[in-house]
Design an enzyme around this catalytic site. Structure first.
Site, PDB file in Angstrom:
ATOM      1  N   LEU A  36       0.819  -1.219   0.000  1.00  0.00           N
ATOM      2  CA  LEU A  36       0.000   0.000   0.000  1.00  0.00           C
ATOM      3  C   LEU A  36       0.851   1.267   0.000  1.00  0.00           C
ATOM      4  CD1 LEU A  36      -2.669  -1.138   2.628  1.00  0.00           C
ATOM      5  CD2 LEU A  36      -2.713  -1.398   0.141  1.00  0.00           C
ATOM      6  N   HIS A  40      -3.470   4.295  -2.185  1.00  0.00           N
ATOM      7  CA  HIS A  40      -4.431   3.365  -1.572  1.00  0.00           C
ATOM      8  C   HIS A  40      -5.080   3.991  -0.338  1.00  0.00           C
ATOM      9  CE1 HIS A  40      -1.509   0.446  -3.484  1.00  0.00           C
ATOM     10  NE2 HIS A  40      -2.661   0.016  -3.965  1.00  0.00           N
ATOM     11  N   GLY A 150      -8.989   3.397  -7.891  1.00  0.00           N
ATOM     12  CA  GLY A 150      -8.261   4.595  -8.312  1.00  0.00           C
ATOM     13  C   GLY A 150      -8.482   4.885  -9.790  1.00  0.00           C
ATOM     14  N   ASP A 153      -5.834   3.765 -12.860  1.00  0.00           N
ATOM     15  CA  ASP A 153      -6.038   2.640 -13.779  1.00  0.00           C
ATOM     16  C   ASP A 153      -7.405   2.829 -14.450  1.00  0.00           C
ATOM     17  OD1 ASP A 153      -3.644   0.995 -13.224  1.00  0.00           O
ATOM     18  OD2 ASP A 153      -4.473   1.002 -11.203  1.00  0.00           O
ATOM     19  N   GLN A 156      -9.032  -0.147 -16.198  1.00  0.00           N
ATOM     20  CA  GLN A 156      -9.528  -1.112 -15.203  1.00  0.00           C
ATOM     21  C   GLN A 156     -10.861  -0.633 -14.619  1.00  0.00           C
ATOM     22  OE1 GLN A 156      -7.145  -3.203 -12.086  1.00  0.00           O
ATOM     23  NE2 GLN A 156      -7.859  -1.569 -10.745  1.00  0.00           N
ATOM     24  N   VAL A 183      -3.780  10.282  -7.161  1.00  0.00           N
ATOM     25  CA  VAL A 183      -2.957  11.066  -6.235  1.00  0.00           C
ATOM     26  C   VAL A 183      -1.603  11.282  -6.907  1.00  0.00           C
ATOM     27  CG1 VAL A 183      -1.987  11.163  -3.910  1.00  0.00           C
ATOM     28  CG2 VAL A 183      -4.132   9.956  -4.305  1.00  0.00           C
ATOM     29  N   MET A 191       1.169   8.840  -8.477  1.00  0.00           N
ATOM     30  CA  MET A 191       1.764   7.884  -7.523  1.00  0.00           C
ATOM     31  C   MET A 191       1.540   6.467  -7.990  1.00  0.00           C
ATOM     32  SD  MET A 191       1.252   9.057  -3.663  1.00  0.00           S
ATOM     33  CE  MET A 191       1.870  10.639  -3.136  1.00  0.00           C
ATOM     34  N   SER A 193       3.273   2.191  -7.267  1.00  0.00           N
ATOM     35  CA  SER A 193       4.325   1.383  -6.628  1.00  0.00           C
ATOM     36  C   SER A 193       5.514   1.253  -7.584  1.00  0.00           C
ATOM     37  CB  SER A 193       3.812  -0.003  -6.244  1.00  0.00           C
ATOM     38  OG  SER A 193       2.454  -0.135  -6.466  1.00  0.00           O
ATOM     39  N   ARG A 194       5.244   1.400  -8.902  1.00  0.00           N
ATOM     40  CA  ARG A 194       6.332   1.257  -9.872  1.00  0.00           C
ATOM     41  C   ARG A 194       7.331   2.411  -9.839  1.00  0.00           C
ATOM     42  NH1 ARG A 194       3.952  -1.358 -15.335  1.00  0.00           N
ATOM     43  NH2 ARG A 194       2.957  -3.113 -14.326  1.00  0.00           N
TER      44      ARG A 194
HETATM   45  O1  PAF Z   1      -5.816  -2.363  -8.968  1.00  0.00           O
HETATM   46  C1  PAF Z   1      -5.520  -3.390  -8.320  1.00  0.00           C
HETATM   47  O2  PAF Z   1      -4.803  -3.331  -7.318  1.00  0.00           O
HETATM   48  C2  PAF Z   1      -6.060  -4.734  -8.779  1.00  0.00           C
HETATM   49  O3  PAF Z   1      -6.124  -4.811 -10.161  1.00  0.00           O
HETATM   50  C3  PAF Z   1      -7.421  -5.097  -8.146  1.00  0.00           C
HETATM   51  C4  PAF Z   1      -8.514  -4.131  -8.561  1.00  0.00           C
HETATM   52  C5  PAF Z   1      -7.287  -5.100  -6.626  1.00  0.00           C
HETATM   53  C6  PAF Z   1      -7.837  -6.498  -8.604  1.00  0.00           C
HETATM   54  O4  PAF Z   1      -6.894  -7.453  -8.234  1.00  0.00           O
END
Ligand code: PAF
Length: 289
Positions: A36, A40, A150, A153, A156, A183, A191, A193-194
């Protein structure tokens, strides 16, 4: 704060959270894969505003990793993550084992066509099927009133919104899939993690991404040809230290249909580009929202 690893105790714990002598309580779900960061925690803080109780799931989902993506190397730091979540007032952490999520013989795949195609879907075949499948399961396991993701993505988020509507995962009266604004670091880099994989020099160069996107958006808003704005954006990234650009595209914000000219409906500029071996993604609204 409870941390649970198997389904029956989770269901009992969520049911208990919902019950109260002064009427039923609401539950917000924040799905994560752990490791996190501030992005997050922003989702968690927003979740606390949206519902009486917050459940955070932490599950490194094998279904969304490709054969060439290193599932084993993905950071797993449950103890640290739980300490951060406890400090944020989270009620419950749902950290299932792989066996609890995908018992022996698991054979179901959820594929959301259209929105999953192109952009990150082009370079990560099967990735969004994996995301849709696990998020659908998380909705059924936790039965949240609202779930938060978020906007970083964006594709997603579009996939999950489409699935939630198509499979009646949330109330038809309210859009219970909430996107939370990206953020950013002080210099504008989203922001992620990469970002931790970037060298000091690459970190300085990475700011070219949000800067060049803002220039392209100003041009598109100004009525300049979209192809030219995107061409300049790609040139700026390569000149600024990026090694390659996976995609830079203007899309309808909801359906993700490609756009080659400026419209009036909400639009997003979406970019993925590599600095060395690190792939960074970002997206921005083209018109003020
Ligand atoms: O964005 C993420 O961290 C992941 O793709 C999720 C939505 C938790 C699904 O595993």
């Amino acid at each position: 704060m409870q941390t649970l690893h198997s389904l029956d105790p989770l269901r009992r714990a969520v049911a208990a959270l919902r019950q109260s002598p002064d009427g039923p309580k609401t539950v917000a779900l924040v799905p994560t894969m752990g490791a996190l960061h501030e992005g997050h925690l922003t989702l968690v803080r927003e979740a606390r505003k949206q519902a009486d109780h917050v459940v955070v799931s932490i599950f490194v989902n094998p279904l969304q990793f490709g054969a060439n993506e290193d599932l084993d190397k993905y950071p797993r730091q449950l103890e640290r993550d739980c300490a951060l979540l406890e400090a944020e007032g989270v009620d419950l952490v749902w950290a299932p084992t792989v066996e609890a999520m995908y018992p022996q013989g698991f054979a179901t795949n959820i594929s959301v066509t259209g929105v999953s195609d192109g952009l990150c879907g082009a370079s990560r075949p099967g990735h969004f099927d994996g995301v849709a499948t696990v998020v659908c399961k998380l909705f059924h396991q936790v039965l949240p009133d609202v779930a938060l993701f978020g906007e970083k993505d964006w594709q997603q988020l579009a996939v999950i919104r489409r699935m939630a509507r198509d499979l009646d995962l949330t109330s038809p009266h309210a859009d219970a899939v909430l996107g939370v604004a990206t953020v950013r670091e002080e210099d504008g880099l989203a922001m992620s993690s990469r970002n931790a994989y970037l060298t000091a020099e690459q970190r300085l160069q990475a700011v070219t991404l949000p800067m060049a996107m803002k220039v392209a958006i100003a041009g598109i808003r100004n009525g300049d040809p979209v192809a030219a704005c995107i061409g300049h954006l790609k040139d700026a990234l390569l000149a600024g230290g990026f090694s390659s650009v996976d995609y830079a595209e203007l899309r309808d914000a909801d359906s993700l249909a490609p756009l080659d000219s400026r419209g009036t409906a909400p639009m997003r500029l979406l970019v993925a580009a590599r600095i060395g071996t690190t792939r960074l993604i970002d997206n921005m609204a083209v018109l003020p929202e």
